[in-house]
Structure formats: C-alpha cells, structure tokens
Scaffold this motif. Structure first.
Motif, PDB file in Angstrom:
ATOM      1  N   TYR A   1      24.092 -72.729 -14.227  1.00 18.92           N
ATOM      2  CA  TYR A   1      23.700 -73.786 -14.127  1.00 18.92           C
ATOM      3  C   TYR A   1      22.142 -73.754 -14.332  1.00 18.92           C
ATOM      4  CZ  TYR A   1      21.560 -71.715  -9.659  1.00 18.92           C
ATOM      5  OH  TYR A   1      20.874 -71.269  -8.725  1.00 18.92           O
ATOM      6  N   ARG A   2      21.744 -75.073 -14.111  1.00 14.24           N
ATOM      7  CA  ARG A   2      20.171 -75.373 -14.526  1.00 14.24           C
ATOM      8  C   ARG A   2      19.591 -75.898 -13.042  1.00 14.24           C
ATOM      9  NH1 ARG A   2      17.641 -78.026 -19.248  1.00 14.24           N
ATOM     10  NH2 ARG A   2      17.580 -80.213 -18.488  1.00 14.24           N
ATOM     11  N   LYS A   3      18.429 -75.459 -12.855  1.00 14.10           N
ATOM     12  CA  LYS A   3      17.419 -76.032 -11.968  1.00 14.10           C
ATOM     13  C   LYS A   3      16.056 -75.874 -12.283  1.00 14.10           C
ATOM     14  CE  LYS A   3      17.032 -72.193  -8.724  1.00 14.10           C
ATOM     15  NZ  LYS A   3      17.523 -71.316  -7.389  1.00 14.10           N
ATOM     16  N   LYS A   4      15.281 -76.511 -11.519  1.00 13.26           N
ATOM     17  CA  LYS A   4      13.852 -76.622 -11.917  1.00 13.26           C
ATOM     18  C   LYS A   4      13.274 -75.059 -11.198  1.00 13.26           C
ATOM     19  CE  LYS A   4      11.503 -80.804 -12.681  1.00 13.26           C
ATOM     20  NZ  LYS A   4      12.417 -80.893 -14.100  1.00 13.26           N
ATOM     21  N   ALA A   5      12.441 -74.511 -11.969  1.00 15.67           N
ATOM     22  CA  ALA A   5      11.796 -73.173 -11.375  1.00 15.67           C
ATOM     23  C   ALA A   5      10.480 -72.971 -12.134  1.00 15.67           C
ATOM     24  CB  ALA A   5      12.728 -72.072 -11.719  1.00 15.67           C
ATOM     25  N   LEU A   6       9.645 -72.388 -11.356  1.00 15.71           N
ATOM     26  CA  LEU A   6       8.258 -72.209 -11.872  1.00 15.71           C
ATOM     27  C   LEU A   6       8.213 -71.265 -12.955  1.00 15.71           C
ATOM     28  CD1 LEU A   6       6.520 -72.344  -8.270  1.00 15.71           C
ATOM     29  CD2 LEU A   6       6.639 -74.167  -9.957  1.00 15.71           C
ATOM     30  N   VAL A   7       7.335 -71.618 -13.577  1.00 22.24           N
ATOM     31  CA  VAL A   7       6.881 -70.640 -14.847  1.00 22.24           C
ATOM     32  C   VAL A   7       5.299 -70.409 -14.727  1.00 22.24           C
ATOM     33  CG1 VAL A   7       8.826 -70.841 -16.327  1.00 22.24           C
ATOM     34  CG2 VAL A   7       6.793 -72.474 -16.633  1.00 22.24           C
ATOM     35  N   ASN A   8       5.149 -69.344 -15.466  1.00 20.46           N
ATOM     36  CA  ASN A   8       3.562 -68.816 -15.776  1.00 20.46           C
ATOM     37  C   ASN A   8       3.170 -69.822 -16.898  1.00 20.46           C
ATOM     38  OD1 ASN A   8       3.773 -66.745 -13.763  1.00 20.46           O
ATOM     39  ND2 ASN A   8       4.783 -65.495 -15.071  1.00 20.46           N
ATOM     40  N   TRP A   9       2.170 -70.456 -16.602  1.00 21.50           N
ATOM     41  CA  TRP A   9       1.663 -71.224 -17.876  1.00 21.50           C
ATOM     42  C   TRP A   9       0.060 -70.978 -18.127  1.00 21.50           C
ATOM     43  CZ3 TRP A   9       3.734 -74.461 -21.286  1.00 21.50           C
ATOM     44  CH2 TRP A   9       2.783 -75.284 -21.934  1.00 21.50           C
ATOM     45  N   CYS A  10      -0.238 -70.771 -19.470  1.00 20.75           N
ATOM     46  CA  CYS A  10      -1.615 -70.554 -19.797  1.00 20.75           C
ATOM     47  C   CYS A  10      -2.135 -71.723 -20.575  1.00 20.75           C
ATOM     48  CB  CYS A  10      -1.924 -69.347 -20.640  1.00 20.75           C
ATOM     49  SG  CYS A  10      -3.551 -69.194 -21.182  1.00 20.75           S
ATOM     50  N   PRO A  11      -2.971 -72.271 -19.728  1.00 18.35           N
ATOM     51  CA  PRO A  11      -3.436 -73.723 -20.328  1.00 18.35           C
ATOM     52  C   PRO A  11      -4.133 -73.570 -21.539  1.00 18.35           C
ATOM     53  CG  PRO A  11      -4.836 -73.138 -18.295  1.00 18.35           C
ATOM     54  CD  PRO A  11      -3.723 -72.040 -18.650  1.00 18.35           C
ATOM     55  N   GLU A  12      -4.779 -72.262 -21.795  1.00 15.52           N
ATOM     56  CA  GLU A  12      -5.485 -71.943 -23.214  1.00 15.52           C
ATOM     57  C   GLU A  12      -4.437 -71.848 -24.199  1.00 15.52           C
ATOM     58  OE1 GLU A  12      -9.304 -71.793 -24.420  1.00 15.52           O
ATOM     59  OE2 GLU A  12      -8.811 -71.775 -22.217  1.00 15.52           O
ATOM     60  N   CYS A  13      -3.457 -71.041 -24.116  1.00 14.11           N
ATOM     61  CA  CYS A  13      -2.255 -70.788 -25.234  1.00 14.11           C
ATOM     62  C   CYS A  13      -1.598 -72.171 -25.184  1.00 14.11           C
ATOM     63  CB  CYS A  13      -1.481 -69.877 -24.978  1.00 14.11           C
ATOM     64  SG  CYS A  13      -2.427 -68.238 -24.694  1.00 14.11           S
ATOM     65  N   ALA A  14      -1.465 -72.844 -24.207  1.00 10.12           N
ATOM     66  CA  ALA A  14      -0.608 -73.922 -23.966  1.00 10.12           C
ATOM     67  C   ALA A  14       1.038 -73.259 -24.108  1.00 10.12           C
ATOM     68  CB  ALA A  14      -0.676 -75.112 -24.752  1.00 10.12           C
ATOM     69  N   THR A  15       0.984 -72.267 -23.492  1.00  6.79           N
ATOM     70  CA  THR A  15       2.420 -71.696 -23.657  1.00  6.79           C
ATOM     71  C   THR A  15       2.744 -71.110 -22.158  1.00  6.79           C
ATOM     72  OG1 THR A  15       3.805 -70.181 -25.224  1.00  6.79           O
ATOM     73  CG2 THR A  15       1.726 -69.396 -24.524  1.00  6.79           C
ATOM     74  N   VAL A  16       3.903 -70.835 -22.151  1.00  3.39           N
ATOM     75  CA  VAL A  16       4.537 -70.098 -21.005  1.00  3.39           C
ATOM     76  C   VAL A  16       4.409 -68.619 -21.495  1.00  3.39           C
ATOM     77  CG1 VAL A  16       6.710 -69.464 -20.073  1.00  3.39           C
ATOM     78  CG2 VAL A  16       6.423 -71.890 -20.795  1.00  3.39           C
ATOM     79  N   LEU A  17       4.221 -67.833 -20.152  1.00  6.13           N
ATOM     80  CA  LEU A  17       3.972 -66.474 -20.162  1.00  6.13           C
ATOM     81  C   LEU A  17       5.028 -65.752 -19.562  1.00  6.13           C
ATOM     82  CD1 LEU A  17      -0.074 -66.343 -19.368  1.00  6.13           C
ATOM     83  CD2 LEU A  17       1.018 -66.346 -21.454  1.00  6.13           C
ATOM     84  N   ALA A  18       5.477 -64.366 -19.829  1.00  5.20           N
ATOM     85  CA  ALA A  18       6.264 -63.756 -19.042  1.00  5.20           C
ATOM     86  C   ALA A  18       5.542 -62.989 -18.039  1.00  5.20           C
ATOM     87  CB  ALA A  18       6.664 -62.622 -20.360  1.00  5.20           C
ATOM     88  N   ASN A  19       6.181 -62.717 -16.966  1.00  3.34           N
ATOM     89  CA  ASN A  19       5.408 -62.150 -15.797  1.00  3.34           C
ATOM     90  C   ASN A  19       4.282 -60.895 -16.532  1.00  3.34           C
ATOM     91  OD1 ASN A  19       6.239 -63.614 -14.070  1.00  3.34           O
ATOM     92  ND2 ASN A  19       8.065 -62.489 -13.685  1.00  3.34           N
ATOM     93  N   GLU A  20       5.215 -60.133 -17.599  1.00  2.60           N
ATOM     94  CA  GLU A  20       4.251 -59.111 -17.996  1.00  2.60           C
ATOM     95  C   GLU A  20       3.058 -59.087 -18.689  1.00  2.60           C
ATOM     96  OE1 GLU A  20       7.431 -59.431 -18.198  1.00  2.60           O
ATOM     97  OE2 GLU A  20       8.405 -58.823 -20.082  1.00  2.60           O
ATOM     98  N   GLN A  21       2.850 -60.591 -18.896  1.00  3.80           N
ATOM     99  CA  GLN A  21       1.642 -61.110 -19.790  1.00  3.80           C
ATOM    100  C   GLN A  21       0.612 -61.624 -18.861  1.00  3.80           C
ATOM    101  OE1 GLN A  21       4.017 -64.019 -22.226  1.00  3.80           O
ATOM    102  NE2 GLN A  21       3.742 -62.686 -24.143  1.00  3.80           N
ATOM    103  N   VAL A  22       1.019 -61.680 -17.491  1.00  2.00           N
ATOM    104  CA  VAL A  22       0.080 -62.175 -16.688  1.00  2.00           C
ATOM    105  C   VAL A  22      -0.769 -60.916 -16.058  1.00  2.00           C
ATOM    106  CG1 VAL A  22      -0.411 -63.312 -14.404  1.00  2.00           C
ATOM    107  CG2 VAL A  22       1.459 -63.957 -16.083  1.00  2.00           C
ATOM    108  N   VAL A  23      -1.944 -60.833 -16.269  1.00  2.00           N
ATOM    109  CA  VAL A  23      -2.662 -59.677 -15.709  1.00  2.00           C
ATOM    110  C   VAL A  23      -3.900 -60.171 -14.820  1.00  2.00           C
ATOM    111  CG1 VAL A  23      -4.161 -57.764 -16.660  1.00  2.00           C
ATOM    112  CG2 VAL A  23      -2.606 -58.606 -18.115  1.00  2.00           C
ATOM    113  N   ASP A  24      -3.375 -59.517 -13.529  1.00  2.00           N
ATOM    114  CA  ASP A  24      -4.565 -59.999 -12.373  1.00  2.00           C
ATOM    115  C   ASP A  24      -4.668 -61.666 -12.325  1.00  2.00           C
ATOM    116  OD1 ASP A  24      -5.115 -57.481 -11.902  1.00  2.00           O
ATOM    117  OD2 ASP A  24      -6.642 -57.347 -13.144  1.00  2.00           O
ATOM    118  N   GLY A  25      -3.351 -62.271 -12.342  1.00  2.00           N
ATOM    119  CA  GLY A  25      -3.283 -63.692 -12.001  1.00  2.00           C
ATOM    120  C   GLY A  25      -4.020 -64.480 -13.423  1.00  2.00           C
ATOM    121  N   CYS A  26      -4.336 -63.695 -14.608  1.00  2.00           N
ATOM    122  CA  CYS A  26      -4.659 -64.543 -15.640  1.00  2.00           C
ATOM    123  C   CYS A  26      -3.982 -63.918 -17.008  1.00  2.00           C
ATOM    124  CB  CYS A  26      -6.369 -63.968 -15.951  1.00  2.00           C
ATOM    125  SG  CYS A  26      -7.445 -64.684 -14.758  1.00  2.00           S
TER     126      CYS A  26
END
Length: 813
Positions: free
Chosen positions: A151-176
């Motif tokens: 099913y589909r529902k809204k969920a939060l994703v990591n977003w880098c405003p610089e790349c304007a792209t969604v980041l995987a959890n492993e692409q987030v380093v110290d919150g950046c």
RNA sequence: GCCCGGGUGGCGAAAUCGGCAGACGCAACGGACUUAAAAUCCGUUAUCCCGAAAGGGGUGUGCGGGUUCGACCCCCGCCCCGGGCACCA
C-alpha cells in the motif's frame, strides 16, 4: 630420491580447470540420496571478494563437501545481490553505466570463486539485476497489492537541498549530505510504497519458537526485540474541546497516578489544541530536531498545550502537554504520564513541575521516596478507587475490561516493528510495477505486461529528482484501464526484496512461467543450513521469513520458514584487531594471498585461526604456518605413494591407525555438532605429526589404509591438494564424492587407561591400568602408589572418589 | 540505560558432560643437516621458588565471594572489551 615439492599454482589451476563446472558439483532434483540444501548469503558484487566472503564460503564449502561424502544430494548454489546504491555511486564517479559496472564485478568475483575452488552448481546462478529475476519481484509485489499487503502512504525521506535529491540513510553522514558535508539533510514527506509486514508480526514472533535450536539464540532474541510485542490497553481521555485523545499504556493499573497526557509533536491534535504561535513554533522545532538527530541520549523537551483532559477512571482533570520523547510511530502517538511509576514520565514531570502521585506500592517492602525515584515494578494498587488492593497483574486485566465495557478503551497489543517501506527514489533497482493515471488513480501493471524493464540508457548524475523521473519513454505509459496518458511509478524497490526469496529461485532458476515450480520447492525446502554474517540477523532474515509466509499464503509453497538452521560466522578483522576497512589500510586482499600461498592455504587459514562463529584477526605469519602444514602433507603422501622399502612393526602400525581413527572420530564429531573446524584441522595436524614419527616403521598395508583416509579427511578443507594427492596415490574420481572414511572404535581405543590420582583435588600421580578395572582395584593401586603415599603420610583418608578409567581423588585430613 | 556475546601463555587458540589447564599453530630459542644461509627434520617454551643437576614444590583461566571431594566450566556481586537496541509508553 629428491622429493617433489608442493607447487600450489600448478596443482590448483589444473584442478580448477578439471572441476570448476564439474557435474559432481551439480544437484539434480531426482538424484539419489537424501537432499541437503546448504546456502551461503549471496554477495553484493562490489568489486572483489573480501576475506569475509572467503570465510563465509569456505565454511559452507567444507560443509557441502562433507555432506557429499556422506552421500547426500547436496544443493550448493551461488548468486549475486546485484542491485544497489554502490553501482549508482560508481556511475556518478566514473561515468560508467551501473549495469556494466555490476556485470564486470560479477565476472571478477566469479573468477575469484572459481580460483578458490568452491564447489558450486553454477547452472543455478542467479543475478538479481536481470529481468528474468526481478520480473518476479514485480509479480510478488502485484500479488501483495491484490491482497492489500502493498500500500501507499506518506513517509519522510532524507532530502539534500544542494543535490535536490533524495538520500539513502547511508548517504547521510552526521545529519548532512555525503557529498555536501555542510548541508544539513531535510525531511520531506513523499508518497511511498509499504509492505504490510505488521500483518505477520504475531506469526513472525510465534514461529521463532520453531527455530529454537536451529538458529542462534542471539539472532532470535534480536528478532523478538525487533518485533517488540507489548500487551497493554488503549484508553480514551476526553478533552474539554469534545475530542478524545487515545493513549496506549502497558500499565493501566497505574492510571490513577496519571498526572498529565503527553502528545507526540507530530500528533494531529497539536494543531487543533495549540493556539499560541509561540507554542506552535516550539512544536515545529521539536519535529525538525528529531529529523536531524541520530541515535543517542536526547534531552527531554516539552510544552503545555493549554488544554486539559479527563481521566476516564478517576474523572481527574489533567493538563495536555507535547513531549519530544513521545513517538508518533508507536502506539497511538499519545501517552498518559505516570511519573511515580515510569522512568521517562518521572524525568519529564520532574523537569516541568508536574505532580507525582504514587498509586502502586511494593508487595513486600516500603515504597521508596517517590519524589526522588519512580517505582516501576509491579506491586499492589492503592489510592485507585474500587481497584485498590488488587495486584498490578489483576488490575491490568480488570481495568482494561472496565474500560471496554464502558466504551472508553480496551486491552490492546502494539508492535515495535513497522511496515516495510520498499520505495527507493533510485535508479538501480526493481521498478515498482504501478501506474498513476489522472483519471483512474493508482493502478497495478497488468501481469501480462511484466517485466517492467529498467531502462539502461540512463544518465546518473546524483542530482535532481530520481533518475527514472527524467526518462520520458519509461515514465509515460498508457493507463491500463482508460488507455489515456498516465505515468509509471518511478520508485524502485529496496534491495532487501531481491534477497528475500532468491534461495527459492535457485531451485528452479530458469522458470519463465512462474517464480519457481512449487513441487521442486517441496523437494528442497527448508534450507538445511544457511550461513552468513550476523549483520543480517534482523533485516534480511526477518524480511525473508515474511516473504516465505506471504508465498505460503498465496499457495506457492508449504513451508512456514525458509531455513531450518542458521549459522552466523564471525568477522575477519585486520591485523590490528579492528574491522578491515580501506580507510584504516588494514585490508587483506584474497587475490594476493591466493597468489602467494594458494587457495587451499588461504581456506585452511580462515578455518583454522578461530572457531567459525568467532571474530578472527588476520595474521599473515600464521598463514605461512598453514602453508608449511600443506607442504608437510604433500611430502608425506608423495614420498609414500611411490615408496619401495617398507618395514614391519605392528606396534607402529597400531599407533598410526589408532591416531587415524581418533582423527576420523574427531572430525566427524566436529561436522556433526559444533563446526569447530579449527580443532578438526588441528587433529589432522596431530595425525600428520604422528605419521611423521611412525613413517619409517610402518608396513605397506598400514600405510595403504591410512593414506586414502588421511586425504579424505583433508578434502573438505583443502580440496585442491586433496584431489592432487588422491590422484598421486593412484585413485580415481573426485575425493569429495568418495564415501567418508568409516570410524572403527576398536582401532581408536587406547591400550590402557591413564588414571590421574589426585590428593585433595591436586594431581599427585598417574597410573596406567587396563580398561574397565573395578573401582576397588583402582583405589587399591592408587593408595599403594609411592608418589601418592608421600602425600598421605600422617594423614587420614576420609573419602575416595573413583571415576573408572579416568580419575581417583583421595580426600585426606 | 536495556539485551546478547566474550575475557585462558608473547600471539591465535584448546579443554564437547563439573574431573590432567594451555592440544594444535604462530613467534622465540636450541640442536641436526649445510662451506654458509634458506628450506627441512628433531627438541625447548604459563609463571615463580629450591637445586650444580636429576628432580621437587608453590601459584595460575579478568576481580571478589560461594557451592563441590574437585570449578576455565555452576551460583551471587563487580570490572573491562565487542555487538545489538536505544526515550517503544
């Protein structure tokens, strides 16, 4: 005569060529022998094998070979977990298409596996990035969608405003962002696909019991905690506005001690209840802060909403707060705070000056000072109206029932496990087979249109939206219902989907009409032995169990669980004792080791250095020792294979044969229960030492019995040299298909029993006696022993413990 | 904080049911072979004390207690290391 010396390259390449695609490694559905399915976790094709792989596959291969020798029809397949983020990262870095990069890595790693000599049925090779495989991911997704499990529902994703792209959890380093280390990651809510694993939460938990004994207790505990079932009650607190807030609690027995209600910052009511812009801003802050923070201790924050709620049991009017420690994703997203009986509530209420009132006292001691610390155990309920005097246990049941019959709550169970979010805003994965039509809504791709092929000519930049968003010919599609212009779902699936069922596909890898044939699965399942790293103890293994249950419900399979037995091997650590990593520069390359010492040496070392479940530090000097051992083996066998002069010394023959049979027993035992191959190999070394000692004195007949068995014992661990030596002694057919040497207890028996004589538990002497000597005789001989007598002088023997054939303990005063 | 593992020589480890602590290997040292070295083969190697030696004795499995004739092993309380979860109401 000059001795032949062991040339690992010559021997290993020769046998690799002869055996790598040998039918002897094949498993056929109707082959004779009981089936045995040994499976190792498939690798991600990241470039080259690392030592962890070598260890994993050396363990599995030793087991497979042993089982072949025991006459089983062994299924030992291999494949590639070929979708995933690193391929995209490599594409961004090197401008190479992910598929090309992946296939090249697979080729490299496959040739490494060949060189290492793993006995794999390569006809069954599965690569998850091929449409022949991933179309069934899509098929399963549709089946789940039909059943309401996707099913589909809204969920939060990591977003880098610089790349304007969604980041995987492993692409987030110290919150950046990993590519913009000073750009904080934001949270954005997107519509995403979920699989309803929670529908199976209870069964996944219950079935853990059936895995006990077969799976490591540690893994089962981790899974139990991950599922996190807790039984309690839901209770409605009426607000002055007329709404009701529903809270979840496991301690309804403490409800008379509830001094406030606390909402998660994301709770829908916070918008309604809070009027002041200042408070609204603080709540918003709490939400944002939560998105940034990693795991760790976070100071409690809270704010009063201005609203009040009524305790349905006591009628008491209590304030409604918002607290950063209340999770929207668990329970109802709201709690009643009972500071006297809960650590977290206590801390919160203390900090914000909210009342603390005790309503449970210990059954057997004084209630501690409740203003200083909460009392969180069960006890006797007090100050709670008609429930006062009940035990907490009774009160929990009866108060939940009271809530139910009065319509303001009921007993309820919550789980920690959440539905599995499978949407990834990435390119290199299985396209989710759904279509979005303006007119008709969200529709599944018709089964007949599968597979939805992943386009290959896609530029990966790492910037902007998901790569598939920009591929017009992929994105635009005709609506399967109205035929109008529609757009494809551009999210791809989490790669854990790929690995959730690959081991079924091995059984019927080329089926183009179905994921597999159910009858063939019945032949091979459950997996008899699954082997892999403990890092997958939770996610992969719980998703696999979930997938199995879904497939069973669809009617594809009959087994409830995928694997009867699981073995988790330890890590291979660097010389410094820490995990191997490029940044630490302590990585050992299997290729270099194989080139220098040979595959057999390398495999022997990873099995010898530590028991397989334990972490194992690398030590190259010790690798040299394994190589010297194989040199010794090689010399011993070759010089005795064409030896002219033989001796005749029955005592020497008996000694050597005894050691041989003790070794057979030892190794057979190790394969049967503990898999402590380090001690198996040590036993072969001991046998080797004994053979060196007796060699000159042995008869031709004895050596003729010993050598073949000796080579067979070595075969599961060092297959190449075993084949070579097998040929050297004039035998034919691969060693790993010969029957395992038979153990003869009479030959393994020592001539006499050595009895340890202790005085007050300290060893003071040893006796050699014949086996089975009666206790009284043993005692008499022990007391008569002069060495022992020295310790008995002037003392009185008060007690004698005799273990026949083993030990005497004389207790003296 | 909670839940799992684990802690034994210079090092990796072994001791499978409460019964000889340290198998096997690495490293080190000694010997044989060699003109020499490497390789190989043989041997020594927990630690302290007594002894010229042969030999003998004490101590010892993270720390402190306990149970037992006997404890690396079982129980209680600590310390340290690794992993998992981490405000789950």
């Amino acid at each position: 005569m000059p001795e032949k010396s062991y040339d690992h390259n010559e021997i290993e390449l020769k046998w690799q060529q002869r055996l790598q695609d040998s039918p002897h490694y094949h498993a056929d559905d109707d082959a004779p022998g009981e089936k045995y399915y040994v499976l190792e976790m498939l690798p991600y094709p990241s470039g080259k094998l690392h030592m962890g792989h070598v260890r994993n596959y050396s363990i599995g291969d030793a087991l497979a070979r042993y089982m072949w020798m025991r006459g089983y029809n062994v299924l030992h397949p291999m494949g590639w977990d070929a979708f995933g983020l690193p391929a995209e990262n490599a594409a961004i870095k090197n401008k190479r298409p992910p598929r090309e990069w992946t296939l090249e890595n697979i080729a490299t790693m496959k040739s490494q596996m060949h060189r290492l000599g793993f006995g794999i049925d390569w006809r069954r090779e599965v690569s998850t990035c091929e449409p022949e495989y991933y179309r069934w991911n899509q098929w399963f997704f549709l089946k789940m969608y039909e059943r309401g499990l996707a099913y589909r529902k809204k969920a939060l994703v990591n977003w880098c405003p610089e790349c304007a792209t969604v980041l995987a959890n492993e692409q987030v380093v110290d919150g950046c962002c990993w590519r913009h280390e000073t750009t904080p990651v934001e949270q954005r809510a997107l519509d995403q696909w979920f699989l309803k694993i929670t529908a199976f939460a209870d069964e996944l938990l219950e079935c853990i019991r059936s895995l006990e004994g077969g799976w490591p207790e540690r893994v089962l505990t981790m899974q139990r905690n991950w599922i996190g079932k807790s039984e309690g009650a839901e209770v409605d607190f009426r607000l002055e506005t007329g709404d009701t807030v529903r809270v979840f609690t496991t301690r309804i027995d403490t409800i008379f001690g509830a001094t406030c209600v606390i909402l998660a910052p994301e709770h829908p009511f916070t918008g309604k209840l809070v009027a002041s812009p200042e408070t609204k801003a603080r709540i918003k802050q709490m939400i944002d802060a939560r998105a940034q923070q990693g795991p760790g201790d976070v100071p409690k924050e809270g704010v009063f909403t201005g609203a009040y709620a009524f305790n349905p049991f006591s009628g008491e009017r209590v304030p409604v707060w918002v607290g950063n420690f209340v999770l929207m994703g668990y329970g109802t997203g709201a709690i009643m705070a009972v500071p006297a009986h809960d650590e977290r509530d206590f801390e919160f209420c203390k900090q914000f000056g909210i009342n603390i009132r005790a309503v449970v006292r210990p059954a057997d001691k004084e209630l501690p000072d409740i203003v200083k610390q909460p009392f969180t155990d069960y006890g006797i309920v007090e100050n709670s109206g008609q429930w006062s005097g009940l035990s907490s246990e009774d009160a929990r049941v009866r108060m939940a029932e009271h809530a139910r019959s009065n319509g303001f709550g009921q007993a309820a169970t919550t789980f920690r496990i959440k539905d599995w979010g499978v949407s990834r805003q990435r390119y290199w994965g299985t396209p989710i087979p759904m279509i979005h039509c303006e007119a008709c809504g969200v529709l599944p791709v018709p089964e007949s249109d599968l597979p939805v092929l992943l386009p290959l000519d896609v530029e990966i930049t790492g910037q902007g939206k998901s790569p598939l968003e920009n591929v017009a010919k992929f994105r635009s599609v005709a609506c399967p219902k109205c035929g109008g212009a529609a757009r494809r779902e551009t999210d791809t699936m989490d790669t854990f989907v790929d690995s959730s069922w690959y081991f079924y596909r091995y059984c019927d890898p080329h089926n183009s009409a179905a994921p597999f044939d159910s009858e063939i699965i019945r032949r091979w399942f459950p997996i008899d032995q699954y082997i892999g790293g403990v890092t997958h103890a939770i996610l992969h293994l719980i998703y696999s169990r979930f997938w199995t249950k879904v497939m069973r419900d669809i009617g594809l399979i009959q087994n409830d669980e995928p694997a009867a037995n699981l073995f988790t091997q330890g890590m291979v650590l660097g010389v410094d004792g820490s995990a191997m990593s490029k940044s630490k520069g302590n990585v050992v390359d299997p290729d270099e080791m194989v080139a220098k010492y040979g595959a057999d040496t390398c495999r022997l070392f990873v099995l010898f250095a530590a028991p397989p479940e334990k972490d194992m530090p690398w030590n190259e000097a010790s690798v040299g020792g394994q190589r010297r051992f194989l040199d010794r083996v090689y010399r011993l066998v070759t010089r005795n294979a064409d030896r002219a002069q033989w001796a005749s010394d029955p005592a020497a023959d008996r000694k050597a044969l005894r050691k041989l049979h003790q070794t057979i027993r030892k190794i057979t035992d190790d394969f049967t229960d503990r898999w402590h191959f380090n001690t198996s190999i040590a036993a072969i070394m001991e046998l080797t030492n004994e053979l060196y000692a007796q060699e000159e004195k042995l008869s031709r007949e004895a050596m003729g019995q010993i050598l073949p068995a000796y080579i067979q014992l070595l075969a599961p661990f060092a297959p190449y040299i075993a084949e070579e030596l097998w040929e050297e002694i004039g035998r034919t057919g691969p060693v790993f298909r010969q029957p395992w040497p038979a153990f003869d207890p009479d030959l393994a028996q020592e001539d006499a029993a050595e009895i340890v004589v202790q005085v007050n538990g300290k060893v003071r002497g040893r006796l050699m006696v014949s086996f089975g000597l009666p206790k009284e005789d043993v005692e008499r001989i022990a007391l008569a022993d002069p060495k022992v007598q020295a310790y008995l002088d002037g003392k009185q023997v008060v007690k004698v413990i005799v273990l026949p054939d083993k030990l005497v303990n004389l207790v003296v005063k």
